[in-house]
Design a protein around this motif. Structure first.
Motif, PDB file in Angstrom:
ATOM      1  N   ASP A 287      -9.300   6.518  -0.719  1.00  0.00           N
ATOM      2  CA  ASP A 287     -10.628   7.170  -0.752  1.00  0.00           C
ATOM      3  C   ASP A 287     -11.126   6.787   0.554  1.00  0.00           C
ATOM      4  OD1 ASP A 287     -11.131   4.570  -1.347  1.00  0.00           O
ATOM      5  OD2 ASP A 287     -11.357   5.107  -3.605  1.00  0.00           O
ATOM      6  N   GLY A 288     -12.793   6.710   0.257  1.00  0.00           N
ATOM      7  CA  GLY A 288     -13.424   6.445   1.551  1.00  0.00           C
ATOM      8  C   GLY A 288     -13.824   4.822   1.512  1.00  0.00           C
ATOM      9  N   ASN A 289     -13.079   3.909   0.690  1.00  0.00           N
ATOM     10  CA  ASN A 289     -13.163   2.528   0.848  1.00  0.00           C
ATOM     11  C   ASN A 289     -12.074   1.585   1.252  1.00  0.00           C
ATOM     12  OD1 ASN A 289     -15.476   3.284  -0.704  1.00  0.00           O
ATOM     13  ND2 ASN A 289     -14.615   3.233  -2.619  1.00  0.00           N
ATOM     14  N   VAL A 290     -12.371   0.361   1.426  1.00  0.00           N
ATOM     15  CA  VAL A 290     -11.459  -0.696   1.907  1.00  0.00           C
ATOM     16  C   VAL A 290     -11.441  -1.705   1.147  1.00  0.00           C
ATOM     17  CG1 VAL A 290     -10.596  -2.337   3.671  1.00  0.00           C
ATOM     18  CG2 VAL A 290     -11.858   0.023   4.413  1.00  0.00           C
ATOM     19  N   HIS A 291     -10.618  -2.037   0.216  1.00  0.00           N
ATOM     20  CA  HIS A 291     -10.591  -3.461  -0.737  1.00  0.00           C
ATOM     21  C   HIS A 291     -10.148  -4.487  -0.124  1.00  0.00           C
ATOM     22  CE1 HIS A 291     -11.175  -0.701  -4.651  1.00  0.00           C
ATOM     23  NE2 HIS A 291     -11.294   0.142  -3.449  1.00  0.00           N
ATOM     24  N   VAL A 292     -10.620  -5.606  -0.518  1.00  0.00           N
ATOM     25  CA  VAL A 292     -10.283  -6.928   0.376  1.00  0.00           C
ATOM     26  C   VAL A 292      -9.828  -7.850  -1.219  1.00  0.00           C
ATOM     27  CG1 VAL A 292     -10.708  -9.112   1.444  1.00  0.00           C
ATOM     28  CG2 VAL A 292     -11.693  -6.784   2.036  1.00  0.00           C
ATOM     29  N   TYR A 293      -8.633  -8.387  -1.400  1.00  0.00           N
ATOM     30  CA  TYR A 293      -8.180  -9.449  -2.217  1.00  0.00           C
ATOM     31  C   TYR A 293      -8.022 -10.644  -1.726  1.00  0.00           C
ATOM     32  CZ  TYR A 293      -7.877  -4.927  -4.888  1.00  0.00           C
ATOM     33  OH  TYR A 293      -7.921  -3.548  -5.397  1.00  0.00           O
ATOM     34  N   ASP A 294      -8.143 -11.472  -2.752  1.00  0.00           N
ATOM     35  CA  ASP A 294      -7.673 -12.901  -2.584  1.00  0.00           C
ATOM     36  C   ASP A 294      -6.445 -13.099  -3.706  1.00  0.00           C
ATOM     37  OD1 ASP A 294      -7.137 -15.717  -2.518  1.00  0.00           O
ATOM     38  OD2 ASP A 294      -8.868 -16.227  -3.155  1.00  0.00           O
ATOM     39  N   PHE A 309     -14.282  -7.889  -2.488  1.00  0.00           N
ATOM     40  CA  PHE A 309     -15.252  -7.152  -1.426  1.00  0.00           C
ATOM     41  C   PHE A 309     -14.773  -5.642  -1.466  1.00  0.00           C
ATOM     42  CE2 PHE A 309     -17.319  -5.618   2.020  1.00  0.00           C
ATOM     43  CZ  PHE A 309     -18.834  -5.897   1.876  1.00  0.00           C
ATOM     44  N   VAL A 310     -15.535  -4.776  -1.564  1.00  0.00           N
ATOM     45  CA  VAL A 310     -14.980  -3.518  -1.247  1.00  0.00           C
ATOM     46  C   VAL A 310     -16.030  -2.732  -0.258  1.00  0.00           C
ATOM     47  CG1 VAL A 310     -14.962  -0.949  -2.462  1.00  0.00           C
ATOM     48  CG2 VAL A 310     -14.488  -3.124  -3.555  1.00  0.00           C
ATOM     49  N   HIS A 311     -15.664  -2.199   0.850  1.00  0.00           N
ATOM     50  CA  HIS A 311     -16.537  -1.762   1.921  1.00  0.00           C
ATOM     51  C   HIS A 311     -16.311  -0.239   1.576  1.00  0.00           C
ATOM     52  CE1 HIS A 311     -18.314  -0.506   5.537  1.00  0.00           C
ATOM     53  NE2 HIS A 311     -17.081   0.105   6.009  1.00  0.00           N
ATOM     54  N   LYS A 312     -17.658   0.240   1.357  1.00  0.00           N
ATOM     55  CA  LYS A 312     -17.820   1.568   1.001  1.00  0.00           C
ATOM     56  C   LYS A 312     -18.785   2.394   1.906  1.00  0.00           C
ATOM     57  CE  LYS A 312     -18.192   0.424  -4.144  1.00  0.00           C
ATOM     58  NZ  LYS A 312     -19.109   0.492  -5.219  1.00  0.00           N
ATOM     59  N   GLY A 313     -18.904   1.657   3.043  1.00  0.00           N
ATOM     60  CA  GLY A 313     -19.558   2.290   4.415  1.00  0.00           C
ATOM     61  C   GLY A 313     -19.218   3.802   4.633  1.00  0.00           C
ATOM     62  N   THR A 340     -13.723 -10.476   9.274  1.00  0.00           N
ATOM     63  CA  THR A 340     -14.251  -9.271  10.111  1.00  0.00           C
ATOM     64  C   THR A 340     -13.068  -8.312  10.064  1.00  0.00           C
ATOM     65  OG1 THR A 340     -15.697 -10.658  11.543  1.00  0.00           O
ATOM     66  CG2 THR A 340     -15.190  -8.590  12.155  1.00  0.00           C
ATOM     67  N   LEU A 341     -13.451  -7.164  10.049  1.00  0.00           N
ATOM     68  CA  LEU A 341     -12.508  -6.005   9.870  1.00  0.00           C
ATOM     69  C   LEU A 341     -13.052  -4.765  10.669  1.00  0.00           C
ATOM     70  CD1 LEU A 341     -12.223  -7.378   6.622  1.00  0.00           C
ATOM     71  CD2 LEU A 341     -10.161  -5.877   6.590  1.00  0.00           C
ATOM     72  N   LEU A 342     -12.050  -3.877  11.093  1.00  0.00           N
ATOM     73  CA  LEU A 342     -12.457  -2.840  11.547  1.00  0.00           C
ATOM     74  C   LEU A 342     -11.732  -1.668  10.541  1.00  0.00           C
ATOM     75  CD1 LEU A 342     -11.996  -4.811  14.154  1.00  0.00           C
ATOM     76  CD2 LEU A 342     -12.720  -2.630  15.365  1.00  0.00           C
ATOM     77  N   SER A 343     -12.232  -0.528  10.502  1.00  0.00           N
ATOM     78  CA  SER A 343     -11.884   0.588   9.699  1.00  0.00           C
ATOM     79  C   SER A 343     -12.181   1.913  10.371  1.00  0.00           C
ATOM     80  CB  SER A 343     -12.441   0.486   8.330  1.00  0.00           C
ATOM     81  OG  SER A 343     -13.868   0.414   8.134  1.00  0.00           O
TER      82      SER A 343
END
Length: 362
Positions: A287-294, A309-313, A340-343
């Protein structure tokens, strides 16, 4: 967020690649002629250690660019050179590009690497390395994998395989070892010193035949023994598996991501390890999100994992040209900055972001 920067591209992009001097390369994947290939200078705050707060203006700078006559589905910078290699429909050939010198702002096409029986084959997945010479590993199917010397276009290796499964990813583990991931989730290890052998690694859990898989290898694992690397695999149902290449007979961990099922295939599935943060990975393509997991607490139970963390920008940034909600097409981690991530998304939006570490975490 600690920082969030945005940039609007002229067309959707499905790839982001780090180049020399912390530059970022992106390219369009539209079906018409004239797909842009751009090299961008990131925001100044990405190059400093100080946090400078939210900065939503267009603060990437286009340094140079060019145009591809075909859609660009994969792009890789060739380390220690000024060359890029791209691939895309309608066949499995590769295009080699020269990034401009300081007195020019043009990325120009310099050669094409044709592949045997390339006509009619799907676009090639690619990986690059410069340990011995500038090499590109490429192929669209398990029986079509080869290594080509980029500048001379000389074939230096062809993998032996009795299978013809479609490939989703390729990777160099070092200058001798290769890792191949089939769309079915099967992993294969290959040693270029033994071109007639192809060693199959662990398969994935029993799953519907329509399920598609991709893999992510640790980007910063150069210098480690190839057998000590962890490999993450992500399925179109949101299953995540971790495999230790020192013991390929069993899964190290199995988890279920909290993501919707893809509505239009799995062409944008992406899973990647954080190069500067132990045990963290990110996924996108649903979808329009990026999910970060440990992943450090994961086991083999297959339980649902909670993202940290979920990037919903991209979701809230607006709809794509078709009116559909934007879909994240790719993401990648900064090579030095841990969080820091790029999407990028199907509406042409490019984001660079850094999240605030949750309380209680180091």
């Amino acid at each position: 967020y600690r920082d969030l920067h945005t940039f609007e591209l002229q067309a959707p992009t499905r790839l982001i690649e780090w180049a020399r001097g912390s530059r970022v390369c992106v390219a369009g994947y539209g079906q018409s002629d004239g797909n842009e290939i751009l090299q961008l200078i990131p925001p100044p705050t990405m190059l400093t250690k100080e946090t400078q707060g939210l900065c939503p203006e267009r603060d990437f700078k286009v340094e140079c660019g060019g145009f591809s006559e075909r859609p660009v589905y994969s792009l890789k910078y060739v380390p220690d050179t000024s060359l890029l290699v791209t691939s895309g429909p309608p066949d499995s050939s590769l295009q080699v590009w020269q990034v401009s010198a300081e007195n020019s702002d043009v990325i120009k096409s310099v050669s094409t690497i044709a592949t045997e029986n390339g006509t009619g084959q799907s676009w090639a997945k690619i990986a690059t390395i410069s340990a011995r010479a500038p090499w590109v590993l490429h192929g669209s199917r398990l029986d079509r994998v080869q290594i080509t010397e980029v500048e001379s276009r000389k074939n230096v290796y062809t993998a032996a395989s009795r299978g013809s499964e479609e490939l989703s990813n390729l990777a160099f583990l070092d200058c001798n070892m290769l890792l191949l991931c089939c769309a079915t989730g099967r992993l294969c290890l290959a040693d270029i010193r033994q071109p007639q052998s192809l060693l199959e690694a662990v398969s994935v859990p029993s799953a519907p035949c329509s399920e598609q898989w991709c893999m992510g290898t640790r980007h910063g694992a150069q210098g480690l023994e190839p057998s000590s690397q962890l490999v993450a695999r992500l399925s179109s149902r949101g299953l995540l598996t971790l495999t230790d290449l020192r013991n390929t007979s069993e899964l190290l961990a199995l988890a279920k991501a909290r993501v919707p099922s893809p509505g239009s295939g799995a062409e944008f599935l992406c899973v990647s390890w954080a190069p500067a943060l132990e045990g963290y990975l990110a996924i996108s393509g649903f979808d329009g999100n990026v999910h970060v997991y440990d992943t450090q607490s994961w086991d083999s139970s297959g339980r649902e994992a909670e993202p940290i963390f979920v990037h919903k920008g991209h979701t809230f940034g607006g709809a794509g040209g078709s009116g559909d909600p934007p879909l994240v097409t790719v993401h990648t981690w900064h090579l030095q900055k841990p969080r820091t991530l790029l999407s990028a998304a199907s509406d042409g939006s490019l984001h660079v972001w850094d999240w605030v570490q949750p309380c209680g975490k180091c």
